[in-house]
Design an enzyme around this catalytic site. Sequence first.
Site, mmCIF file in Angstrom:
data_model
loop_
_atom_site.group_PDB
_atom_site.id
_atom_site.type_symbol
_atom_site.label_atom_id
_atom_site.label_comp_id
_atom_site.label_asym_id
_atom_site.label_seq_id
_atom_site.Cartn_x
_atom_site.Cartn_y
_atom_site.Cartn_z
ATOM 1 N N CYS A 12 0.910 -1.284 -0.073
ATOM 2 C CA CYS A 12 -0.193 -0.066 0.166
ATOM 3 C C CYS A 12 1.038 1.313 -0.039
ATOM 4 O O CYS A 12 2.118 1.243 -0.093
ATOM 5 C CB CYS A 12 -0.863 0.103 1.438
ATOM 6 N N CYS A 15 3.098 1.190 2.957
ATOM 7 C CA CYS A 15 4.092 0.159 3.063
ATOM 8 C C CYS A 15 5.276 0.797 2.194
ATOM 9 O O CYS A 15 6.540 0.306 2.452
ATOM 10 C CB CYS A 15 3.583 -0.955 2.308
ATOM 11 N N CYS A 36 15.252 24.435 -15.853
ATOM 12 C CA CYS A 36 13.876 24.334 -16.788
ATOM 13 C C CYS A 36 13.190 23.268 -16.604
ATOM 14 O O CYS A 36 13.495 22.139 -16.582
ATOM 15 C CB CYS A 36 14.308 24.566 -18.140
ATOM 16 N N CYS A 89 3.467 -2.777 8.381
ATOM 17 C CA CYS A 89 2.750 -1.707 7.850
ATOM 18 C C CYS A 89 2.206 -1.171 9.186
ATOM 19 O O CYS A 89 1.596 -1.689 10.070
ATOM 20 C CB CYS A 89 1.881 -1.932 6.883
ATOM 21 N N CYS A 94 -4.150 -2.459 6.216
ATOM 22 C CA CYS A 94 -3.171 -3.201 5.152
ATOM 23 C C CYS A 94 -2.999 -4.473 5.896
ATOM 24 O O CYS A 94 -2.867 -5.449 5.144
ATOM 25 C CB CYS A 94 -2.058 -2.370 5.154
#
Length: 142
Positions: A12, A15, A36, A89, A94
């Site tokens: 995710c 993570c 630039c 995580c 998750c």
Amino acid sequence: HIQLIKPGELACFECAPPLIVASGIDEKTLKREGVCAASLPTTMGIVAGILVQNALKFLLEFGTVSSYLGYIALKDHFPQMCLRPNTDCSQHWCRKRQQEYQAWLAAQPPPAAAVEEEAGPVDLHPDNDWGIELGGDDDDGA
């Protein structure tokens, strides 16, 4: 870069955050004096097009879907990799999706052994109106 996120199966955003976010660096410090930025909109358009192409491949189930595809403009390089989720995580959802995905994998039957079939040569272009032929490495080419 473009990144496919499939909860539990792939990383995710927490993570595997972009380097600038993970480093905690202020994005305003990226701008350099005398550089630039005229090509930035072009690069953004190219990456957006690649992202849309990847999304269509995923949604329409055709081709090879990239789980991570980077673009290094200075080297004209496109690194590819598979980002697996971090088991530690910081996001609760998750980690929960990772457990669900592992349970789903364990419930899948083992893959059947591949059976190779004897097949003769396949005529890829039966309607070759121009008589174009491809020669192999064993041709004399004289």
